[in-house]
Design a protein around this motif. Structure first.
Motif, PDB file in Angstrom:
ATOM      1  N   PRO A  55       0.333  12.664  -4.668  1.00 46.46           N
ATOM      2  CA  PRO A  55      -0.458  11.947  -5.669  1.00 46.46           C
ATOM      3  C   PRO A  55      -0.523  10.450  -5.392  1.00 46.46           C
ATOM      4  O   PRO A  55       0.367   9.873  -4.777  1.00 46.46           O
ATOM      5  N   THR A  56      -1.600   9.867  -5.865  1.00 44.99           N
ATOM      6  CA  THR A  56      -1.775   8.421  -5.808  1.00 44.99           C
ATOM      7  C   THR A  56      -0.988   7.799  -6.953  1.00 44.99           C
ATOM      8  O   THR A  56      -1.121   8.222  -8.102  1.00 44.99           O
ATOM      9  N   VAL A  57      -0.184   6.782  -6.637  1.00 47.26           N
ATOM     10  CA  VAL A  57       0.542   6.066  -7.685  1.00 47.26           C
ATOM     11  C   VAL A  57       0.046   4.632  -7.826  1.00 47.26           C
ATOM     12  O   VAL A  57       0.339   3.973  -8.817  1.00 47.26           O
ATOM     13  N   LYS A  58      -0.704   4.165  -6.821  1.00 43.04           N
ATOM     14  CA  LYS A  58      -1.293   2.826  -6.901  1.00 43.04           C
ATOM     15  C   LYS A  58      -2.591   2.838  -6.114  1.00 43.04           C
ATOM     16  O   LYS A  58      -2.642   3.355  -4.989  1.00 43.04           O
ATOM     17  N   LEU A  59      -3.617   2.273  -6.705  1.00 45.53           N
ATOM     18  CA  LEU A  59      -4.900   2.156  -6.025  1.00 45.53           C
ATOM     19  C   LEU A  59      -5.575   0.888  -6.522  1.00 45.53           C
ATOM     20  O   LEU A  59      -5.920   0.777  -7.688  1.00 45.53           O
ATOM     21  N   ASP A  60      -5.727  -0.070  -5.624  1.00 45.39           N
ATOM     22  CA  ASP A  60      -6.320  -1.356  -5.966  1.00 45.39           C
ATOM     23  C   ASP A  60      -7.581  -1.514  -5.120  1.00 45.39           C
ATOM     24  O   ASP A  60      -7.490  -1.671  -3.902  1.00 45.39           O
ATOM     25  N   LEU A  61      -8.744  -1.442  -5.772  1.00 46.64           N
ATOM     26  CA  LEU A  61     -10.019  -1.522  -5.074  1.00 46.64           C
ATOM     27  C   LEU A  61     -10.691  -2.862  -5.315  1.00 46.64           C
ATOM     28  O   LEU A  61     -10.636  -3.399  -6.410  1.00 46.64           O
ATOM     29  N   THR A  62     -11.337  -3.359  -4.264  1.00 50.18           N
ATOM     30  CA  THR A  62     -12.147  -4.564  -4.366  1.00 50.18           C
ATOM     31  C   THR A  62     -13.515  -4.251  -3.769  1.00 50.18           C
ATOM     32  O   THR A  62     -13.601  -3.854  -2.605  1.00 50.18           O
ATOM     33  N   PHE A  63     -14.550  -4.414  -4.567  1.00 50.01           N
ATOM     34  CA  PHE A  63     -15.908  -4.130  -4.136  1.00 50.01           C
ATOM     35  C   PHE A  63     -16.578  -5.419  -3.678  1.00 50.01           C
ATOM     36  O   PHE A  63     -16.503  -6.436  -4.359  1.00 50.01           O
ATOM     37  N   ILE A  82       5.587   3.477   5.825  1.00 49.62           N
ATOM     38  CA  ILE A  82       6.092   4.780   5.393  1.00 49.62           C
ATOM     39  C   ILE A  82       7.484   4.537   4.829  1.00 49.62           C
ATOM     40  O   ILE A  82       8.386   4.118   5.556  1.00 49.62           O
ATOM     41  N   GLY A  83       7.636   4.762   3.534  1.00 53.07           N
ATOM     42  CA  GLY A  83       8.938   4.621   2.898  1.00 53.07           C
ATOM     43  C   GLY A  83       9.655   5.960   2.878  1.00 53.07           C
ATOM     44  O   GLY A  83       9.240   6.925   3.522  1.00 53.07           O
ATOM     45  N   THR A  84      10.701   6.034   2.098  1.00 50.87           N
ATOM     46  CA  THR A  84      11.454   7.281   1.981  1.00 50.87           C
ATOM     47  C   THR A  84      10.561   8.403   1.461  1.00 50.87           C
ATOM     48  O   THR A  84      10.546   9.500   2.010  1.00 50.87           O
ATOM     49  N   SER A  85       9.799   8.096   0.414  1.00 52.66           N
ATOM     50  CA  SER A  85       8.908   9.107  -0.157  1.00 52.66           C
ATOM     51  C   SER A  85       7.474   8.597  -0.345  1.00 52.66           C
ATOM     52  O   SER A  85       6.605   9.362  -0.740  1.00 52.66           O
ATOM     53  N   SER A  86       7.238   7.337  -0.052  1.00 54.68           N
ATOM     54  CA  SER A  86       5.901   6.787  -0.265  1.00 54.68           C
ATOM     55  C   SER A  86       5.233   6.420   1.050  1.00 54.68           C
ATOM     56  O   SER A  86       5.873   6.368   2.103  1.00 54.68           O
ATOM     57  N   MET A  87       3.949   6.183   0.957  1.00 51.46           N
ATOM     58  CA  MET A  87       3.150   5.774   2.106  1.00 51.46           C
ATOM     59  C   MET A  87       2.128   4.768   1.597  1.00 51.46           C
ATOM     60  O   MET A  87       1.449   5.022   0.594  1.00 51.46           O
ATOM     61  N   ASP A  88       2.043   3.616   2.255  1.00 50.27           N
ATOM     62  CA  ASP A  88       1.065   2.590   1.888  1.00 50.27           C
ATOM     63  C   ASP A  88      -0.065   2.579   2.907  1.00 50.27           C
ATOM     64  O   ASP A  88       0.179   2.486   4.113  1.00 50.27           O
ATOM     65  N   LEU A  89      -1.272   2.685   2.391  1.00 51.80           N
ATOM     66  CA  LEU A  89      -2.473   2.739   3.214  1.00 51.80           C
ATOM     67  C   LEU A  89      -3.410   1.601   2.826  1.00 51.80           C
ATOM     68  O   LEU A  89      -3.400   1.137   1.683  1.00 51.80           O
ATOM     69  N   GLU A  90      -4.226   1.213   3.776  1.00 49.19           N
ATOM     70  CA  GLU A  90      -5.291   0.251   3.515  1.00 49.19           C
ATOM     71  C   GLU A  90      -6.591   0.903   3.979  1.00 49.19           C
ATOM     72  O   GLU A  90      -6.663   1.410   5.095  1.00 49.19           O
ATOM     73  N   HIS A  91      -7.565   0.909   3.104  1.00 54.84           N
ATOM     74  CA  HIS A  91      -8.873   1.492   3.421  1.00 54.84           C
ATOM     75  C   HIS A  91      -9.911   0.373   3.461  1.00 54.84           C
ATOM     76  O   HIS A  91      -9.916  -0.488   2.584  1.00 54.84           O
ATOM     77  N   GLU A  92     -10.761   0.425   4.466  1.00 62.38           N
ATOM     78  CA  GLU A  92     -11.940  -0.445   4.502  1.00 62.38           C
ATOM     79  C   GLU A  92     -13.143   0.457   4.701  1.00 62.38           C
ATOM     80  O   GLU A  92     -13.144   1.313   5.587  1.00 62.38           O
ATOM     81  N   ARG A 102     -12.797  -2.317  -0.166  1.00 60.19           N
ATOM     82  CA  ARG A 102     -11.500  -2.076   0.459  1.00 60.19           C
ATOM     83  C   ARG A 102     -10.530  -1.660  -0.627  1.00 60.19           C
ATOM     84  O   ARG A 102     -10.763  -1.942  -1.815  1.00 60.19           O
ATOM     85  N   ALA A 103      -9.455  -1.005  -0.207  1.00 56.75           N
ATOM     86  CA  ALA A 103      -8.465  -0.541  -1.175  1.00 56.75           C
ATOM     87  C   ALA A 103      -7.073  -0.577  -0.573  1.00 56.75           C
ATOM     88  O   ALA A 103      -6.888  -0.260   0.598  1.00 56.75           O
ATOM     89  N   ASP A 104      -6.123  -0.980  -1.402  1.00 58.04           N
ATOM     90  CA  ASP A 104      -4.708  -0.813  -1.097  1.00 58.04           C
ATOM     91  C   ASP A 104      -4.268   0.416  -1.883  1.00 58.04           C
ATOM     92  O   ASP A 104      -4.536   0.520  -3.090  1.00 58.04           O
ATOM     93  N   HIS A 105      -3.607   1.335  -1.201  1.00 56.87           N
ATOM     94  CA  HIS A 105      -3.383   2.671  -1.745  1.00 56.87           C
ATOM     95  C   HIS A 105      -1.951   3.105  -1.458  1.00 56.87           C
ATOM     96  O   HIS A 105      -1.512   3.040  -0.311  1.00 56.87           O
ATOM     97  N   ARG A 106      -1.239   3.524  -2.464  1.00 55.98           N
ATOM     98  CA  ARG A 106       0.101   4.095  -2.277  1.00 55.98           C
ATOM     99  C   ARG A 106       0.092   5.534  -2.769  1.00 55.98           C
ATOM    100  O   ARG A 106      -0.343   5.816  -3.883  1.00 55.98           O
ATOM    101  N   ILE A 107       0.567   6.416  -1.905  1.00 63.68           N
ATOM    102  CA  ILE A 107       0.767   7.805  -2.288  1.00 63.68           C
ATOM    103  C   ILE A 107       2.261   8.097  -2.202  1.00 63.68           C
ATOM    104  O   ILE A 107       3.004   7.392  -1.514  1.00 63.68           O
ATOM    105  N   VAL A 108       2.694   9.136  -2.897  1.00 61.48           N
ATOM    106  CA  VAL A 108       4.103   9.501  -2.913  1.00 61.48           C
ATOM    107  C   VAL A 108       4.223  11.005  -2.701  1.00 61.48           C
ATOM    108  O   VAL A 108       3.506  11.789  -3.335  1.00 61.48           O
ATOM    109  N   ALA A 109       5.118  11.380  -1.814  1.00 63.68           N
ATOM    110  CA  ALA A 109       5.432  12.800  -1.628  1.00 63.68           C
ATOM    111  C   ALA A 109       6.181  13.279  -2.867  1.00 63.68           C
ATOM    112  O   ALA A 109       7.138  12.647  -3.308  1.00 63.68           O
TER     113      ALA A 109
END
Length: 137
Positions: A55-63, A82-92, A102-109
């Motif tokens: 699941p996504t736990v953080k999503l910060d979008l800028t248009f 890549i953290g212990t259980s999370s992953m930080d992604l950047e989308h353009e 663009r978006a800063d995105h954190r998902i968690v296992a």
């Protein structure tokens, strides 16, 4: 970096032909699923067999600019951490060479059994290591 393409369809846009922003999130989920599959971690296996969700736990979008019906959306996904259980992604996301958003995105296992965060299994962590962008010192 992972790259892929999607197209803005008629149903992704409002009556004026401009992308309806929630449709971008639908595309983003599809891109994330494709990224996992390309890394060798297909979601059907992850979710149904291994019982791990992302699941996504953080999503910060800028248009920056609007997208329009028929635009080819070029997605660039960067794995920043890549953290212990999370992953930080950047989308353009670009169209015609111009950044749309663009978006800063954190998902968690998470475990489907406990509905709590769980560590990334070693094989999954290893599958993503080639995508991890290193920070220059």
């Amino acid at each position: 970096m992972f790259q892929t393409t999607r197209y803005l369809k008629f149903g992704d846009c409002d009556p004026s032909g401009i992308a309806y922003f929630p449709s971008y999130l639908d595309h983003l989920v599809g891109v994330l699923e494709e990224f996992f599959a390309t890394a060798g971690v297909p979601w059907p296996t992850l979710i149904q067999e291994r019982r791990i969700g992302v699941p996504t736990v953080k999503l910060d979008l800028t248009f920056s600019k609007p997208g329009f019906h028929g635009d080819r959306l070029d997605f660039a996904v960067r794995l920043k951490r890549i953290g212990t259980s999370s992953m930080d992604l950047e989308h353009e996301v670009s169209a015609n060479g111009a950044l749309l958003w663009r978006a800063d995105h954190r998902i968690v296992a998470t475990s489907h059994d406990t509905h709590r965060a769980c560590p990334w299994p070693d094989d999954i962590r290893s599958a993503f290591m080639p995508y991890l962008e290193t920070q220059d010192a």
